[in-house]
Design a protein around this motif. Structure first.
Motif, PDB file in Angstrom:
ATOM      1  N   GLY A 130     -17.981 -16.692  10.008  1.00 49.35           N
ATOM      2  CA  GLY A 130     -16.581 -17.102  10.029  1.00 49.35           C
ATOM      3  C   GLY A 130     -15.751 -16.293   9.050  1.00 49.35           C
ATOM      4  O   GLY A 130     -14.683 -15.781   9.398  1.00 49.35           O
ATOM      5  N   SER A 131     -16.241 -16.155   7.822  1.00 54.28           N
ATOM      6  CA  SER A 131     -15.520 -15.387   6.806  1.00 54.28           C
ATOM      7  C   SER A 131     -15.397 -13.923   7.214  1.00 54.28           C
ATOM      8  O   SER A 131     -14.344 -13.296   7.028  1.00 54.28           O
ATOM      9  N   ALA A 132     -16.482 -13.389   7.772  1.00 53.88           N
ATOM     10  CA  ALA A 132     -16.457 -11.985   8.197  1.00 53.88           C
ATOM     11  C   ALA A 132     -15.471 -11.768   9.331  1.00 53.88           C
ATOM     12  O   ALA A 132     -14.686 -10.812   9.322  1.00 53.88           O
ATOM     13  N   MET A 133     -15.501 -12.660  10.317  1.00 58.03           N
ATOM     14  CA  MET A 133     -14.571 -12.529  11.443  1.00 58.03           C
ATOM     15  C   MET A 133     -13.128 -12.781  11.012  1.00 58.03           C
ATOM     16  O   MET A 133     -12.181 -12.323  11.666  1.00 58.03           O
ATOM     17  N   GLY A 134     -12.953 -13.518   9.920  1.00 59.68           N
ATOM     18  CA  GLY A 134     -11.608 -13.746   9.403  1.00 59.68           C
ATOM     19  C   GLY A 134     -10.913 -12.452   9.026  1.00 59.68           C
ATOM     20  O   GLY A 134      -9.687 -12.351   9.112  1.00 59.68           O
ATOM     21  N   THR A 135     -11.704 -11.456   8.623  1.00 61.39           N
ATOM     22  CA  THR A 135     -11.096 -10.171   8.288  1.00 61.39           C
ATOM     23  C   THR A 135     -10.508  -9.494   9.522  1.00 61.39           C
ATOM     24  O   THR A 135      -9.535  -8.748   9.424  1.00 61.39           O
ATOM     25  N   VAL A 136     -11.096  -9.750  10.692  1.00 61.80           N
ATOM     26  CA  VAL A 136     -10.551  -9.194  11.932  1.00 61.80           C
ATOM     27  C   VAL A 136      -9.170  -9.779  12.195  1.00 61.80           C
ATOM     28  O   VAL A 136      -8.270  -9.109  12.703  1.00 61.80           O
ATOM     29  N   GLY A 137      -8.990 -11.047  11.824  1.00 58.66           N
ATOM     30  CA  GLY A 137      -7.705 -11.708  12.028  1.00 58.66           C
ATOM     31  C   GLY A 137      -6.575 -11.039  11.266  1.00 58.66           C
ATOM     32  O   GLY A 137      -5.420 -11.094  11.684  1.00 58.66           O
ATOM     33  N   ILE A 138      -6.906 -10.420  10.129  1.00 59.77           N
ATOM     34  CA  ILE A 138      -5.888  -9.710   9.363  1.00 59.77           C
ATOM     35  C   ILE A 138      -5.314  -8.574  10.201  1.00 59.77           C
ATOM     36  O   ILE A 138      -4.095  -8.365  10.264  1.00 59.77           O
ATOM     37  N   VAL A 139      -6.203  -7.841  10.879  1.00 57.96           N
ATOM     38  CA  VAL A 139      -5.771  -6.730  11.728  1.00 57.96           C
ATOM     39  C   VAL A 139      -4.909  -7.239  12.869  1.00 57.96           C
ATOM     40  O   VAL A 139      -3.830  -6.707  13.163  1.00 57.96           O
ATOM     41  N   ILE A 140      -5.387  -8.293  13.537  1.00 63.02           N
ATOM     42  CA  ILE A 140      -4.683  -8.840  14.693  1.00 63.02           C
ATOM     43  C   ILE A 140      -3.306  -9.369  14.299  1.00 63.02           C
ATOM     44  O   ILE A 140      -2.350  -9.318  15.074  1.00 63.02           O
ATOM     45  N   ALA A 141      -3.185  -9.869  13.072  1.00 61.05           N
ATOM     46  CA  ALA A 141      -1.914 -10.452  12.637  1.00 61.05           C
ATOM     47  C   ALA A 141      -0.921  -9.396  12.169  1.00 61.05           C
ATOM     48  O   ALA A 141       0.237  -9.382  12.604  1.00 61.05           O
ATOM     49  N   PHE A 142      -1.360  -8.504  11.280  1.00 62.57           N
ATOM     50  CA  PHE A 142      -0.421  -7.596  10.638  1.00 62.57           C
ATOM     51  C   PHE A 142       0.058  -6.473  11.545  1.00 62.57           C
ATOM     52  O   PHE A 142       1.241  -6.139  11.556  1.00 62.57           O
ATOM     53  N   ALA A 143      -0.856  -5.874  12.298  1.00 60.40           N
ATOM     54  CA  ALA A 143      -0.487  -4.699  13.101  1.00 60.40           C
ATOM     55  C   ALA A 143       0.622  -4.998  14.112  1.00 60.40           C
ATOM     56  O   ALA A 143       1.598  -4.243  14.194  1.00 60.40           O
ATOM     57  N   PRO A 144       0.519  -6.092  14.915  1.00 58.26           N
ATOM     58  CA  PRO A 144       1.600  -6.364  15.868  1.00 58.26           C
ATOM     59  C   PRO A 144       2.934  -6.687  15.199  1.00 58.26           C
ATOM     60  O   PRO A 144       3.990  -6.485  15.798  1.00 58.26           O
ATOM     61  N   ALA A 145       2.876  -7.209  13.975  1.00 61.38           N
ATOM     62  CA  ALA A 145       4.119  -7.562  13.281  1.00 61.38           C
ATOM     63  C   ALA A 145       4.785  -6.328  12.692  1.00 61.38           C
ATOM     64  O   ALA A 145       6.004  -6.155  12.774  1.00 61.38           O
ATOM     65  N   VAL A 146       3.979  -5.462  12.094  1.00 61.95           N
ATOM     66  CA  VAL A 146       4.524  -4.265  11.458  1.00 61.95           C
ATOM     67  C   VAL A 146       4.990  -3.268  12.505  1.00 61.95           C
ATOM     68  O   VAL A 146       5.985  -2.573  12.314  1.00 61.95           O
ATOM     69  N   GLY A 147       4.270  -3.204  13.650  1.00 62.30           N
ATOM     70  CA  GLY A 147       4.534  -2.187  14.664  1.00 62.30           C
ATOM     71  C   GLY A 147       5.972  -2.083  15.117  1.00 62.30           C
ATOM     72  O   GLY A 147       6.611  -1.023  14.952  1.00 62.30           O
ATOM     73  N   PRO A 148       6.563  -3.150  15.702  1.00 64.78           N
ATOM     74  CA  PRO A 148       7.946  -3.037  16.204  1.00 64.78           C
ATOM     75  C   PRO A 148       8.967  -2.734  15.119  1.00 64.78           C
ATOM     76  O   PRO A 148       9.883  -1.942  15.333  1.00 64.78           O
ATOM     77  N   THR A 149       8.811  -3.365  13.951  1.00 61.65           N
ATOM     78  CA  THR A 149       9.760  -3.139  12.853  1.00 61.65           C
ATOM     79  C   THR A 149       9.683  -1.696  12.373  1.00 61.65           C
ATOM     80  O   THR A 149      10.702  -1.021  12.199  1.00 61.65           O
TER      81      THR A 149
END
Length: 474
Positions: free
Chosen positions: A139-158
């Protein structure tokens, strides 16, 4: 891929492997989200129509969706280094080609190369993480994947909107390409193999059936948003997709060594997690497709303002992903998933009441809390489902899970846009603004209702498990 500890028991080596791979995944996911704000500039500079311009995103989605089902074979057949480095080199080449493109066809080829690489990366990274860590720490390890999924789509358009305004659309790709190249260099020097390869024969007929099946389905759903469900451009690919998808499924269920091991869907926990993930992905489309339309067409916010409204939610998701992963390891999936779905669904219903008077701060708070709930859902449920599988089936499980999300997102987009268009058309007598709002209300209502269905499923089927090695097996 068979589990094999190549890290000599050193946690820092785990994180080094994951860090290199997640950097590549972040760059790939970022690339998926930067094009939309740049499309008007691309259309103007390359003298192409909106239909041609849309192919730059449609082709990426199609190729990405076609590649994902093949990843299970690739992960089992080739080494971690071979897959990751090949994917990143292909992605770097495609990105550089896009940066120097002076014509539409060259840019389209570049996007296809990018999509081929991106479609392989995320399923592979999930598989590697699950093989590196024991079940009680996944769970903790997969949580790091969530960082990628969250930040990249948010930073991308801006980021894209700002770069396009200052330097032009080519600069987006010329900035991303060196970052990808640096990750390739780091991969060559530091990346170690995880797992052992198998000498598998590629079932070429399954690849053809999969390509026609998933490609037809994804393209048909994409066309429905533009042409409507009754148009030949929608019906023809949908029929082709459904027919070949049925043939593909039948072949996989009968084959001794299938391209995609669909029989693992008989594992109830994995099946439940996949179905819930599909419903959630279809529901979230309202936030990613309809919300920007509302912000810019109704409230007349700029693209930058729209991105800023969504940014805090993405930051919250990124911060919460490791935390929810740790909570999953300690308490299991039930409490986290139900709480997250309740928050996500509850705040989704707020959007059913939007109008032209809503202000920036209110929308930002509602969207942020909604994403806070979302941070407790995706990765814990995905980890719960994949944990129910034997290690030699994780690659297949990851491919199935990612394919299911892709298909559900495409179908959800088509359905919600169709509902919004139909309701808007039926209410034209109320005026253009009011008709548009009523169409959005209907689409948001359906999206929130999907959240309710996912919540009910979580209450019924996601159980609190005891902490033993075989706890996730059905």
């Amino acid at each position: 891929m068979v589990e094999k500890n190549v890290t000599n028991g050193k946690p820092d080596r785990y994180m080094l492997i994951i860090g290199i791979m997640l950097s590549g995944a972040f760059i790939a996911v970022l690339n998926q989200t930067v094009l939309s704000p740049a499309l008007p500039s691309i259309m103007r500079d390359l003298s192409i129509t909106a239909v041609e311009g849309q192919w730059l995103t449609t082709a990426f989605m199609l190729v990405n969706g076609i590649m994902i089902p093949i990843t299970a074979y690739l992960i089992n057949r080739f080494t971690t280094r071979q897959i990751f480095l090949s994917s990143m080199i292909l992605f770097t080449a495609g990105t550089a080609l896009a940066g120097f493109s002076k014509g539409f066809l060259l840019l389209l080829v570049a996007r296809i190369l990018q999509a081929m690489a991106a479609g392989v990366l995320m399923p592979m990274i999930q598989t590697v993480i699950l093989l590196l860590f024991p079940r009680e720490k996944r769970g903790s390890a997969m949580g790091t994947v969530g960082i990628v999924i969250a930040f990249a789509p948010a930073v991308g358009p801006t980021l894209s909107g700002w770069v396009v305004d200052v330097w032009g659309w080519n600069s987006i790709f010329l900035i991303i390409a060196p970052l990808a190249a640096i990750d390739v260099i780091l991969g060559f020097g530091l990346l170690k193999n995880v797992g052992e390869t198998k000498k598998l024969k590629l079932d070429q007929r399954s690849v053809i059936y999969s390509t026609l099946g998933f490609g037809g389905l994804l393209y048909g759903c994409s066309s429905a948003g533009s042409y409507g469900w009754a148009h030949p451009m929608t019906l023809a690919p949908l029929v082709v997709g459904i027919v070949f998808l049925a043939i593909f499924v039948r072949r996989q269920m009968r084959a001794e060594a299938p391209l995609l091991e669909l029989r693992i869907l008989k594992t109830k926990i994995f099946a439940y997690s996949t179905i819930i993930a599909m419903i959630i992905n279809a529901s979230l489309i309202a936030g990613t497709i309809i919300t920007p339309i509302y912000l810019q067409n109704v409230l007349h916010f700029s693209a930058l303002q729209s991105g800023l409204i969504m940014l805090p939610g993405a930051v919250i998701m990124g911060v919460m992903s490791p935390i929810t992963g740790n909570l999953f390891d300690r308490f299991g999936p039930r409490g986290i998933a139900i709480t997250g779905l309740a928050i996500m669904t509850g705040f989704s219903f707020f959007f059913v009441f939007i109008d032209e008077t809503w202000i920036f701060s209110h929308l930002c708070i509602i969207y942020t809390v909604r994403m806070f709930g979302m941070s407790m859902v995706n990765m814990p449920l995905t980890t719960w489902g994949l944990n129910s599988l034997d290690n030699n089936m994780i690659a297949h499980g990851s491919a199935i899970n990612n394919t299911a999300r892709q298909v559900a997102g495409s179908i959800g987009t088509a359905i919600l846009i169709t509902i919004m268009a139909m309701v808007t058309a039926l209410n034209q007598s109320a005026g253009e603004l009011e008709a548009t709002l009523r169409g959005m209300h209907a689409a948001y209502g359906v999206a929130a209702s999907l959240g309710v269905i996912a919540l009910i499923m979580a209450i019924l089927f996601v159980k609190k498990e005891k902490r033993t090695d075989d706890i996730f097996c059905d």
